[in-house]
Scaffold this active site. Structure first.
Site, mmCIF file in Angstrom:
data_model
loop_
_atom_site.group_PDB
_atom_site.id
_atom_site.type_symbol
_atom_site.label_atom_id
_atom_site.label_comp_id
_atom_site.label_asym_id
_atom_site.label_seq_id
_atom_site.Cartn_x
_atom_site.Cartn_y
_atom_site.Cartn_z
ATOM 1 N N SER A 1 5.736 14.696 -8.425
ATOM 2 C CA SER A 1 4.281 14.661 -8.221
ATOM 3 C C SER A 1 3.660 13.284 -8.394
ATOM 4 O O SER A 1 2.447 13.132 -8.207
ATOM 5 C CB SER A 1 3.592 15.661 -9.154
ATOM 6 O OG SER A 1 3.753 16.973 -8.664
ATOM 7 N N LYS B 1 1.598 12.146 -5.522
ATOM 8 C CA LYS B 1 0.159 12.394 -5.391
ATOM 9 C C LYS B 1 -0.656 11.112 -5.581
ATOM 10 O O LYS B 1 -1.820 11.047 -5.163
ATOM 11 C CB LYS B 1 -0.286 13.479 -6.367
ATOM 12 C CG LYS B 1 0.291 14.863 -6.057
ATOM 13 C CD LYS B 1 -0.226 15.921 -7.024
ATOM 14 C CE LYS B 1 0.290 17.303 -6.653
ATOM 15 N NZ LYS B 1 1.703 17.514 -6.976
ATOM 16 N N SER C 1 -2.054 18.901 -11.257
ATOM 17 C CA SER C 1 -0.991 18.637 -10.263
ATOM 18 C C SER C 1 -0.902 19.770 -9.248
ATOM 19 O O SER C 1 0.138 20.422 -9.085
ATOM 20 C CB SER C 1 0.364 18.422 -10.946
ATOM 21 O OG SER C 1 1.212 17.634 -10.144
#
Length: 505
Positions: free
Chosen positions: A86, A89, A333
């Site tokens: 993640s 991101k 997340s």
């Protein structure tokens, strides 16, 4: 004599080659390659953390830089590429802020195609059109249904059409794990989403031992079929109940047993993904419209790719701005938000958001990364969230992205979207009671054998430090990896550049 001299020369050559080989191996297998400006005591401390026996299988990448003067404080495999999980991101946030801007909003529109008479009869079809909003809820759809009634709508001679054509129908990302498909973090991607494209399943024991377990599904029950093999077990028996969705189908499978005397607070509730989010959204909206007393002569839902020219707006839902949506993505997340944002980037640039490495979403993002000064042969983005196993990026590139964002007028929007150590989001339980608590703003990342943390922390001198810490191929427990990352960040929070500090009044 010549032969002996040649032997020694060859031997010296072999020794040199061996030394060079060892230096090369130190780069490949994870030894630090620190710059001349690095802080030696700091480097030794970080080395001792990363060289722990627990990480002997791991491939580690670290890049740490002071923001104000770009002084490199530590690096290890900084230009090797890693699965970011993640931390991907961060890249999606960068692309969205550049292409869309912090005030960008989504619009979900309810349209009437045909003549609406004074007595509320629509001689045509009703249409819901999506723009990719990943935050739309059933409550928002209910408000749109209420607004349609306020506009005088009472009957639709046609049916409800839905338009999700702004995005392609690649509902799942490239190289996502097939066995993750039913679970909330792998929700399908669409230009028309609702409630995170999830259903909530609540399971309760039957009235007697051997009876089927009872099943409640929300927000609607008629979108999925249930194969209920779960039974009510004797009091004090083991809870072995399991609920999943069958791959590629809107079919729930329930197996195992649930004790008859289980406390209501312990009754299992699971959130599962659905197939075809746009149709799911239309199904919920149709139900909401009917609850408002709006009758449909036909209830077969039909997807379209373009609205008639005479279609008029009955209701329009506007999302929160991107500045808010980024917080909803980065702090917990949220994968669906990340995927929709990246496809929105592609749609704004090209007219349609398409997925995959060669899709408009990634290709538009790559252009943005190049403009931002990232090293393009150290990055390959395959999706928005980081679920894909073919995302790759170097710690150096993540620090470059974070440094670029820090120079932009919308930096506070990004900075405030990140989890704060010991305060909120995915860092809520981490670094509490340390100098990094309420200080470090960073993005976490985790998939199997991958653990990453990249962001900002302020040191003892008041300087902001930018860092990326990436573990791949790590067989150590999750908690061991996060503890090492936290130790490094805490070390940075306590670090002071003695030379700089002495110069200050």
């Amino acid at each position: 004599m010549k032969e002996k001299s040649g032997f020694h020369a060859a031997r010296r050559c072999n020794v040199c080659l061996l030394v060079l080989a060892c230096l090369s191996l130190s780069t490949v297998f994870g030894y630090a390659q620190n710059s001349d400006n690095s802080d030696i005591p700091l480097a030794k401390t970080i080395d001792s953390i990363l060289d722990a026996p627990a990480f002997h299988t791991a491939f580690e990448g670290v890049f740490i830089q002071r923001l104000r003067d770009r002084r490199v404080l530590y690096e290890r495999n900084a230009d090797r590429v890693f699965l970011p999980a993640s931390n991907n991101k961060i890249l999606t946030s960068l692309a969205a802020l550049v292409e869309l801007g912090p005030t960008y909003t989504y619009h979900t529109t309810l349209l009437a195609a045909g003549h609406l008479t004074r007595d509320g009869v629509l001689h045509g079809n009703l249409i819901i059109k999506g723009s990719g909003d990943p935050t739309l809820t059933d409550a928002d759809l209910q408000k749109m249904a209420e607004e349609a009634r306020k506009q005088g709508l009472r009957r639709v001679l046609g049916t409800l059409l839905y338009d999700d054509s702004l995005f392609d129908r690649q509902w799942l990302g490239d190289v996502w794990a097939w066995d993750d498909e039913p679970y909330y973090y792998s929700a399908e991607i669409s230009a028309l989403n609702v409630d995170g494209n999830l259903i909530t399943v609540h399971l309760m024991p039957g009235k007697k031992v051997g009876a089927p377990v009872r099943v409640e599904i929300s927000p609607i029950a008629n979108y999925v079929r249930v194969e209920n093999l779960g039974v009510t077990g004797p009091s004090k028996s083991q809870n072995t109940l399991f609920c999943t969705r069958l791959e590629g189908r809107n079919v729930l499978l329930i197996t195992g047993q649930l004790p008859r005397d289980i406390k209501s607070s312990d009754e299992p509730t699971v959130r599962l993904t659905i197939v075809d989010p746009a149709r799911y959204t239309a199904t919920i909206l149709l139900n909401d419209l009917q609850k408002e007393g709006i009758h449909f002569d036909h209830t077969r839902l039909v997807d379209i790719s373009q609205e008639p020219n005479d279609a008029v707006t009955l209701a329009d839902h506007t999302s929160a701005p991107l500045s808010t949506i980024l917080r909803l993505m980065n702090k917990p997340s949220n994968n669906l938000i990340a995927e929709c944002l990246l496809k929105t980037v592609g749609a704004k640039a090209t007219g349609k958001g398409t997925g995959g490495i060669d899709g408009s979403a990634v290709q538009t993002a790559r252009h943005i990364f190049q403009q931002a000064g990232l090293i393009m042969d150290e990055i390959r983005q395959a999706d928005g969230s980081g679920l894909s196993r073919i995302n790759f990026v170097s710690p150096h590139d993540l620090v470059l992205a974070l440094s670029y964002l820090a120079e932009q007028p919308y930096f506070d929007v990004f900075y405030d979207s990140l989890p704060i150590a010991g305060v909120d989001g995915s860092l809520y339980y981490r670094m509490k009671g340390t100098a990094a608590a309420e200080n470090c703003h960073a993005k976490t990342g985790y998939v199997s054998q991958v653990n990453t943390l990249s962001g900002y922390v302020t040191d003892k001198d008041g300087d902001r430090i930018v860092f990326s810490i990436m573990f791949n191929n790590c067989l150590a427990p999750y908690s061991t990896c996060t503890a090492a990352q936290d130790q490094i960040v805490e070390t940075l929070a306590n670090w002071s550049d003695t030379k700089t500090a002495l110069k200050r009044p």
